[in-house]
Design an enzyme around this catalytic site. Structure first.
Site, short mmCIF file in Angstrom:
data_model
loop_
_atom_site.label_atom_id
_atom_site.label_comp_id
_atom_site.label_asym_id
_atom_site.label_seq_id
_atom_site.Cartn_x
_atom_site.Cartn_y
_atom_site.Cartn_z
CG HIS A 1 4.57 -2.05 -15.18
ND1 HIS A 1 4.19 -3.27 -14.65
CD2 HIS A 1 5.74 -2.25 -15.80
CE1 HIS A 1 5.11 -4.17 -14.96
NE2 HIS A 1 6.06 -3.58 -15.66
N GLY B 1 0.79 -1.23 0.00
CA GLY B 1 0.00 0.00 0.00
C GLY B 1 0.82 1.29 0.00
C1 GAR Z 1 4.83 -0.27 -7.27
O1 GAR Z 1 6.21 -0.28 -7.51
C2 GAR Z 1 4.07 -0.58 -8.52
O2 GAR Z 1 4.66 -0.04 -9.66
C3 GAR Z 1 4.09 -2.08 -8.54
O3 GAR Z 1 3.85 -2.42 -7.19
C4 GAR Z 1 4.43 -1.42 -6.36
C5 GAR Z 1 3.43 -0.85 -5.40
O4 GAR Z 1 3.16 -1.65 -4.36
N1 GAR Z 1 3.08 -2.58 -9.43
C6 GAR Z 1 3.28 -3.59 -10.28
O5 GAR Z 1 4.32 -4.24 -10.32
C7 GAR Z 1 2.09 -3.89 -11.19
N2 GAR Z 1 2.50 -4.70 -12.30
P1 GAR Z 1 2.42 -1.06 -3.07
O6 GAR Z 1 1.66 0.18 -3.48
O7 GAR Z 1 1.51 -2.17 -2.63
O8 GAR Z 1 3.47 -0.72 -2.05
#
Ligand code: GAR
Length: 209
Positions: free
Chosen positions: A117, A21
């Site tokens: 992403h 989050g």
């Molecule tokens: C972020 O780095 C986002 O880019 C990635 O998850 C992280 C956020 O997690 N998303 C992906 O990899 C989607 N393919 P969080 O908000 O739960 O800390």
């Protein structure tokens, strides 16, 4: 003569999470301190129950719905539950924020759902490409730069039209962790900037990208 305030309607956001989050926490903080203006989070949906992101949402006093794939017969039923939740919340825009599940969004939501992403799409995206896997793949490929991408969500993973990107260098000696940190700092700027632009220019701006 007194002037009347223009009628002003905040952009209603639903945020989809699955884990830590940190993306959600950043949005909450920026709305609170006024760096992101004219938007409010009306619902947080989590695909997992016991995650830090749910705690963050609850501590901020936001409505939270847990929608777990395991509680549904199939992907279609899970997707319908997400759709019903964002419809009922009367969200204008849905933000995926570390959301790791597939939502088969209906046509009426296409053009109104964003994802962030942690790489420069169209490279280093697709199923299985999330979190540290992405940064490890970027390093293994010997890239000189990486970054983050905000894109519209369609029916394929990490595939919809790109709305905005921010680049960061890959530095000698980088590990997936150090690179993740640099990319996430860029994410914390880019995602709210995109939302602010939607507030200012309207949802049509996304379609025009
Ligand atoms: C972020 O780095 C986002 O880019 C990635 O998850 C992280 C956020 O997690 N998303 C992906 O990899 C989607 N393919 P969080 O908000 O739960 O800390």
């Amino acid at each position: 003569m007194a002037t009347t305030q223009p009628t002003y309607r905040p952009l209603r956001l639903a945020v989809l999470i699955s884990g830590a989050g940190s993306t959600l926490a950043n949005l909450i903080e920026r709305i609170r301190d006024g760096r992101l203006r004219g938007a409010e989070i009306v619902l947080v949906i989590s695909s997992r129950g016991a995650v830090r992101g749910v705690e963050i949402a609850r501590q901020a006093g936001l409505p939270v719905k847990i929608v777990r794939p395991i509680d549904f017969a199939d992907e279609q039923a899970f997707s319908e539950a997400i759709t019903t939740a964002v419809d009922q919340a009367e969200a204008h825009l849905v933000l995926m924020a570390g959301f790791m599940r597939y939502w088969r969004l209906p046509p009426r939501w296409q053009g109104r759902v964003l994802n962030i992403h942690p790489a420069l799409l169209p490279r280093f995206g697709g199923r299985g490409m999330y979190g540290q896997h992405v940064h490890a793949a970027v390093l293994a490929a010997g890239e000189r730069e990486s970054g983050c991408t905000v894109h519209l969500v369609d029916l394929q993973y990490d595939h919809g039209p790109i709305v905005a990107q921010r680049r960061v260098p890959v530095l000698p000696g980088d590990t997936p962790d150090t690179l993740a940190e640099r990319v996430q700092a860029a994410e914390r700027e880019l995602y709210p900037e995109v939302v602010q632009t939607v507030v200012e220019r309207g949802l049509e701006w996304l379609g025009a990208k």
